[in-house]
Design a protein around this motif. Structure first.
Motif, PDB file in Angstrom:
ATOM      1  N   GLU C  98       0.608  -1.402  -0.087  1.00 59.23           N
ATOM      2  CA  GLU C  98      -0.241  -0.153   0.010  1.00 59.23           C
ATOM      3  C   GLU C  98       0.695   1.207  -0.054  1.00 59.23           C
ATOM      4  N   MET C 102       0.363   3.877  -2.826  1.00 62.72           N
ATOM      5  CA  MET C 102       0.325   5.183  -2.542  1.00 62.72           C
ATOM      6  C   MET C 102       0.844   6.150  -3.438  1.00 62.72           C
ATOM      7  N   ALA C 103       2.321   5.965  -3.259  1.00 61.49           N
ATOM      8  CA  ALA C 103       3.246   6.484  -4.180  1.00 61.49           C
ATOM      9  C   ALA C 103       2.769   6.798  -5.430  1.00 61.49           C
ATOM     10  N   VAL C 105       0.058   5.898  -7.151  1.00 63.63           N
ATOM     11  CA  VAL C 105      -1.556   6.813  -7.320  1.00 63.63           C
ATOM     12  C   VAL C 105      -1.025   8.505  -7.387  1.00 63.63           C
ATOM     13  N   SER C 106      -0.366   8.462  -6.360  1.00 57.12           N
ATOM     14  CA  SER C 106      -0.106  10.027  -6.466  1.00 57.12           C
ATOM     15  C   SER C 106       0.705  10.497  -7.580  1.00 57.12           C
ATOM     16  N   ALA C 111      -4.668  11.159  -6.274  1.00 51.79           N
ATOM     17  CA  ALA C 111      -4.483  11.030  -4.751  1.00 51.79           C
ATOM     18  C   ALA C 111      -5.825  11.822  -4.290  1.00 51.79           C
ATOM     19  N   LEU C 158       9.673   3.997  -2.567  1.00 45.07           N
ATOM     20  CA  LEU C 158       8.909   4.962  -2.427  1.00 45.07           C
ATOM     21  C   LEU C 158       9.591   6.203  -3.351  1.00 45.07           C
ATOM     22  N   ALA C 159      11.074   6.319  -2.991  1.00 42.90           N
ATOM     23  CA  ALA C 159      11.494   7.496  -3.979  1.00 42.90           C
ATOM     24  C   ALA C 159      11.698   7.151  -5.349  1.00 42.90           C
TER      25      ALA C 159
END
Lengths: 402, 614, 255
Positions: C98, C102-103, C105-106, C111, C158-159
């Protein structure tokens, strides 16, 4: 301690009343709903409850009405109109009561009045002071027992007009009761005395008065007289600070409800002497109907009656009289019977006027003094509500069209 | 001129009393992070106990001051009792959970005080030797006021010495700055916290006892002081004793001079000042600003939400089926209660969306319930709108309220944000309360009854059920949507969320609107259920009820607030319908519940019923 | 060709303390630049200025020719700058998958979507990325249960979720056990090479710095004292004096 005993007695009495099914009644008892702010404002409502309990016992001991006992189902509205409506639903839908009575706070009274109108059930607003409940927002199912703000203010204004004072200042809690008590007094006094000047107003939040600052602010306007509407802890704080700071020296004070033992007795020997007040001189009212009531009350509760006790007592007597007159427990019949109903209360004969469904119960106006360490009214007189209420024709005009 | 000087002294005297109470609250909050609603109850108990003691000890100087001192110590011990018997078991609970326990204590103390001291206001003696007034600049000033003006700063100095010159005080300050660090340093936190509760409660008791010559001991003292005390703490800056003193002086003086210009302002002045301070200087007058760069991750955010297992989904559908079938078996009253429970379930869920999902605690959520209720009522009253249209107006108005308030609130975080929500709610409340021509003031608006097709108990119940379930479905959908995750992301780690392209502030702002709209719908339904609207619908007690529902249920679960709302509303109505002594019973039940389920009811179920994750 | 990132005359003061004083340096496409210096040199402040967590008092930050000084972090990220933090910043209340979803989708600008469940969005792409950082097996676990090294991997994922052109890594090895460092650094090197990402990183572990940096910028008391290839910096007398001397004086403590 008396208080603890009162508490236990009240607890037991409530349990008994809620639970007991009278043994000798062949029929089911007549169920009546009752509600008040027992937890929010117990100082006024617990004596009130004693009052209706006493009347209830008397009525039932005399055989009830229509040969049936009366049973009261009592609820606490917690001082919240929303809760009050929930409780009223409970009384109506589950407890199947024929009538609801009670309430002290104006907004709770108004919520229930509208509820009564919607559900077409009679409601006796025992104690709310707001006159909107009888007039601008009155309805066919709501009856109000206690004299409202207007009558109280009118009696005070009548006395105030006799004073030489020209410069008046007012102090009142910042909510509807305070506002309308001030407005009525101002209008009536100005009408009688066009020379009166209104020099200052203070509006502390209810039960949050900053007494020292308020007293100073009033003194600064240098009034000849002060009209006070604060009550409860606010009144006590105001009196202490006012005395210390000399606010009342050389000044007249007219104080609405200031002679009701419910509010003034906590001050004991510090009660402000010389104030013109409306109130209830239970210690000096020697009419037969009052003496009978007072003695019964003192015997039953080992305590003296407050104004709330009288109202509670008269409310229950009203109900008994209305059902007797109606000859039925049908809400419609009771409603019809209540209009124009006349009965004897501890304060004398009262009538629920047909035009505005307001009772003609009056109140007492007099001067405050201290006797044997307790506040007492002297030079008092009873003002019959009928003398001070607007005429029935005028009152009817103020009510919304049905 | 002399008048203003004397008015200034009067303001100082009020400030002193306020400071005593607020400093106790500030110390307790600073170290334990417990939002202690019972602090007002302790203040009230201080006054009552002092009253009883003055009767026993006689009226001399020794009797009077002895009674004050003993009352303060007694209240301190009551605080210790509460800490040891109750709060100590709850420190590992989710954030703010202890608030529920202290709320239970408030309820219990109210009924106990009524039972012990009776309903009448009890006027205590004046202070011996200080019962008169002295003339200052031609005005009379009560001697006792002068004594209070001295007592305040003296207590401030004593507290300062205690906190800065004793080992215990240094530990307290260390714990205030960083509770976790203090724990790591091997400070015996248990006894430190107990000590802090003793001191804090003692100050509350002292504040109450010292009021005795000015104010009768009465049953409304507890609720009267608690909001003010919080406001002073926040304006001064959390945990700052000097700040609390300064804030008390500011409030006392503004009050004293404010009434000269705007006599009606006392209702709202306090909260206006707090809102302004929070917007301009969010950390309070003497508080320290929080770190500019947020921490990497919040301390306590719960675990991932797992979709319900099939069995639970079926159980949910079954429950819905039961709710649909309810009118077949239940009477009118039961249906009305069920409608009310449903409405508060939606209210709690909307609050949880902000609190649980967004990490933004709202102490003023009743505002949106109120906006909704008034939105509907005003539409009916002024526009003659039919019920259907009025029910659309409710979420719209409340959603707009959320947008306006939220715009300011999302610029803050944590307790400061919570207090700003409270300030806005109180400002809205006082607006509604005083705007007689438009809102009917405290006499409210009546005659707000449902359309004929929904007028019956069953009809209205179905309407409520339909709208509530629909709104809950939208909220649930939102929780599991990217928006909900973005909201949680901002709560979990603002730093990371922003570094992933999420405009946290905007997400939070929209969450305010969505949550407000949902609460507003609940408010609209509430108005038509009751047939009337009064300012009490948006007053502090309703906000507190909402908090209790969410926390009692479990803040880190999706279903928790629903369970909490059903349990709390159901119990409250059920008990209150049966007895006038509902407060002690409800309070007792709340205490039993928090002790049995220290993670909330749903948190407990989650632990017990779901397989713990490896 | 203009550099990917160009910093010039960047300054930031806290109260009276100048944390970063007129700093200028550049990162070219494909470079791995190390920003080093003793504690308090201003490295993290530099990062926060570039990432948008802090606003500079003066100076410019040009990324792909646009001045981004003072932009908020979420806008900086949208331009293609990924970031990791000294203390791994992730979303502990979500699963590993998740977090990455999230990353992503952003990244695709969804978002604020209220109605589609996240569960169905970007799940496969997220799994693929997790696979690459070696976290595929942990995808369904709660982040709170991960070992710290794995959190660093997740943060890397994430990055990288928005296919950044530049990666800012603030002490990628901080808090990682010595034994895990080589593996983690190898992973970073591999992924960076595959993605063709430029990197600006700080690190206290000199083996990592000299092993992976194509260029090194040395900060001391908020100022650049050296900027050049590793060998040149190693040989720079001033660096030896102010940096290595200071480092030695402090016992070489990271953080």
């Amino acid at each position: 301690m008396i208080d603890r005993r009162t508490f236990v007695t009240a607890l037991a009495a409530t349990a008994a009343i809620v639970a007991a099914v009278p043994a000798r009644a062949s029929e089911e008892p007549i169920r009546i709903g009752e509600m008040n702010s027992y937890t929010r404002l117990p100082a006024f409502t617990l004596p009130y409850r004693n009052g209706w309990e006493l009347a209830l016992e008397e009525v039932n001991a005399a055989g009830g009405v229509l040969d049936r006992q009366i049973e009261v189902i009592s609820k606490d509205d917690g001082g919240e109109p929303g809760t009050a409506v929930t409780m009223a639903n409970d009384l109506l839908a589950r407890e199947k009561v024929s009538l609801i009575f009670g309430t002290l706070l104006s907004n709770v009274g108004l919520a229930l009045a509208d509820f009564a109108k919607q559900k077409q059930i009679p409601f006796i607003a025992a104690e709310p002071l707001t006159d909107t409940i009888a007039w601008s927002q009155g309805n066919a199912y709501t009856f109000r027992l206690r004299p409202g703000t207007y009558v109280q203010a009118a009696m005070l204004a009548e006395e105030a007009a006799k004073l030489p004072a020209k410069r008046w200042a007012v102090v009142a809690p910042n909510y509807e009761y305070g506002k309308s008590a001030v407005e009525a007094f101002k209008t009536l006094l100005s009408a009688k005395r066009p020379d009166v000047e209104w020099v200052g107003e203070q509006w502390p939040a209810l039960f949050k008065i900053d007494a020292g600052a308020t007293v100073q602010a009033l003194a600064r306007t240098n009034p000849d007289a002060i009209y006070n509407v604060t009550f409860g802890a606010d009144l006590i704080k105001f009196v202490r600070e006012g005395k210390l700071r000399g606010l009342f020296e050389g000044r007249q004070v007219a104080s609405i409800l200031g002679g009701e033992p419910d509010w003034i007795d906590p001050l004991k020997d510090e009660a402000p002497e010389g104030w013109i007040v409306t109130g209830y001189p239970w210690y000096a009212l020697e009419t037969p109907e009052h003496v009978k009531f007072r003695e019964a009350y003192q015997k039953r509760f080992n305590d003296y009656p407050r104004l709330g006790s009288v109202v509670g007592y008269a409310a229950m007597k009203t109900i008994a009289a209305a059902i007797t007159k109606a000859g039925s427990t049908e809400p419609k019949a009771i409603t019809a019977a209540l209009r124009g109903l006349t009965l004897d209360s501890p304060l004398g004969r009262i009538t629920y006027r047909a035009a505005d469904q307001q009772s003609t119960m009056g109140t007492f106006v007099g001067r405050l003094t201290v006797k044997d360490g307790m506040p007492r009214m002297v030079d008092w007189r009873y003002g019959d509500g009928a003398q001070y209420l607007p005429s029935e024709a005028e009152a009817a005009k103020m009510r919304p069209a049905e | 001129m002399s008048f203003y000087a004397v008015q200034f002294l009067t303001g100082l005297a009020s400030a002193s009393s306020l400071f005593l109470v607020a400093s106790g609250l500030s110390i307790i909050f600073g170290v334990s992070r417990v939002v202690n609603f019972a602090h007002g109850s302790f203040y009230m108990l201080g006054a009552y106990i002092a009253y009883s003691l003055t009767l026993r000890l006689g009226g001399g100087a020794f009797g009077f001051w002895g009674a004050i001192g003993l009352a303060a110590v007694a209240v301190g011990l009551i605080g210790v009792l509460m800490e040891m018997a109750l709060l100590r078991r709850l420190y590992r609970s989710p954030e703010l959970f202890q608030l529920v326990a202290t709320f239970g204590v408030v309820l219990v103390v109210q009924d106990l005080a009524l039972a012990t001291w009776g309903p009448d206001d009890l006027l205590g003696p004046r202070a011996p030797g200080l019962s008169g007034a002295v003339s200052i600049l031609g005005h009379r000033v009560p001697e006792y006021d002068l004594a209070l003006i001295v007592i305040g700063p003296v207590v401030l100095v004593i507290l300062w010495l205690l906190l800065n010159r004793t080992r215990w005080g240094i530990l307290v300050r260390a714990a205030t700055q960083d509770p976790e660090m203090a724990g790591a340093l091997g400070i015996n936190q248990k006894w430190l916290l107990t000590g802090v509760f003793f001191l804090g409660s003692l100050l509350a008791g002292l504040g109450g006892a010292l009021q005795l010559p000015r104010e009768p001991a009465n049953l409304l003292m507890d609720m009267g002081i608690i909001a003010e005390a919080f406001v002073v703490v926040v304006i001064g800056g959390m945990g700052s004793i000097g700040g609390a003193f300064l804030a008390a002086v500011v409030i006392g003086e503004l009050q004293a001079f404010g009434i000269l210009i705007f006599p009606e302002i006392t209702l709202v002045l306090l909260f206006l000042v707090m809102a302004v301070v929070l917007v301009i200087r969010p950390w309070g007058l003497l508080g320290k600003p929080e770190a500019i760069i947020p921490k990497a991750a919040a301390r306590d955010v719960g675990r991932p939400f797992r979709p319900l297992k099939a069995a639970w989904r079926w159980a949910g559908l079954g429950l819905l089926g039961l709710l649909v079938a309810l009118p077949a078996t239940a009477g009118d009253y039961a249906l009305q209660v069920a409608s009310e429970v449903l409405i508060f379930t939606l209210f709690a869920a909307s609050l949880h969306f902000l609190m649980g999902i967004g990490g933004m605690i709202s102490f003023g959520h009743a505002a949106y319930l109120g906006f909704g209720a008034y939105g509907s009522a005003l539409a009916v009253h002024h526009l003659g709108a039919p019920m259907e249209a009025a029910l659309i107006a409710a979420p719209l108005l409340a959603g707009m309220g959320g947008l306006v308030f939220g715009w300011f609130c999302v610029r803050l975080s944590g307790v400061y944000l919570a207090m700003l929500t409270l300030a806005f709610a109180q400002i809205a409340w006082s607006g509604v309360f005083q705007w007689y021509d438009f809102t009917g003031g405290d006499n409210g608006l009546i005659g707000i009854w449902p359309a004929p097709w929904a007028a019956g108990a069953a009809g209205y119940y179905y309407l409520t059920l339909m709208l509530t379930v629909a709104a809950l479905w939208v909220l649930k959908r939102a929780v599991f949507s990217p928006f909900g995750f973005a909201l949680r992301a901002g709560r979990d780690s603002r730093l990371r969320a922003e570094a992933l392209g999420i405009d946290v502030r905007r997400v939070q702002w929209l969450a305010f609107a969505l949550s407000g709209a949902a609460a507003g719908l609940a408010g609209g339904l509430y108005a038509f259920l009751k047939g009337s609207v009064f300012p009490t619908v948006m007053a502090i007690p309703v906000s507190v009820d909402g908090l209790v529902m969410v926390l009692l249920g479990g803040v880190h679960t999706v279903l928790g607030p629903l369970i909490g709302a059903v349990a709390f509303t159901g119990l409250k109505i059920g008990i209150a319908a049966e007895t006038h002594f509902w407060r002690i019973l409800l309070g007792g039940l709340i205490l039993a519940t928090v002790l049995a389920f220290p993670k909330g009811i749903a948190g407990f179920l989650k632990d017990k019923l779901m397989r713990p994750e490896r | 060709m203009s550099p990917l990132l160009a910093i010039h005359d960047l300054s930031k003061a806290f109260g009276g303390v100048e944390a970063v004083r007129s700093v200028s340096f550049e990162v070219a496409a494909g470079e791995a630049v190390a920003l080093i210096g003793p504690n308090g040199a201003g490295k993290t402040t530099c990062f926060n200025l570039i990432g948008g967590q802090l606003r500079p008092d003066a100076g410019g930050i040009e990324f792909r020719g646009r001045d981004i000084a003072g932009w908020p972090p979420h806008k900086v990220w949208r331009l293609g700058i990924g970031r990791t933090f000294q203390v791994a910043a992730i979303f502990p209340s979500m699963t590993v998958q998740e977090n990455v979803q999230m990353a992503m989708v952003s990244h695709t600008g969804r978002a604020l979507n209220l109605l589609t469940p996240l569960a169905g969005l970007e799940a496969e792409k997220a799994d693929a990325l997790l696979e690459r950082v070696g976290l595929a097996a942990q995808a369904r676990r709660a982040c709170g249960l991960l070992a710290y090294g794995d959190l660093k991997r997740l943060e890397l994922a994430l990055a990288l979720a928005n296919d950044p052109a530049l990666l800012l890594m603030d002490e990628p090895m901080a808090g990682v056990a010595r034994g895990e460092r080589a593996e983690l650094m190898a992973l970073i090197g591999r992924v960076v090479a595959e993605e063709g990402v430029s990197v600006l990183f700080t690190e206290h572990d000199m083996d990592v710095v000299f092993g992976h940096a194509s260029r090194i910028v040395v900060l001391h008391r908020g100022e650049v004292v050296a900027d050049g290839a590793p060998e040149a910096v190693r040989a720079d007398a001033r660096v030896r004096e102010v940096y290595l001397g200071a480092e030695a004086g402090q016992g070489g403590q990271p953080c």
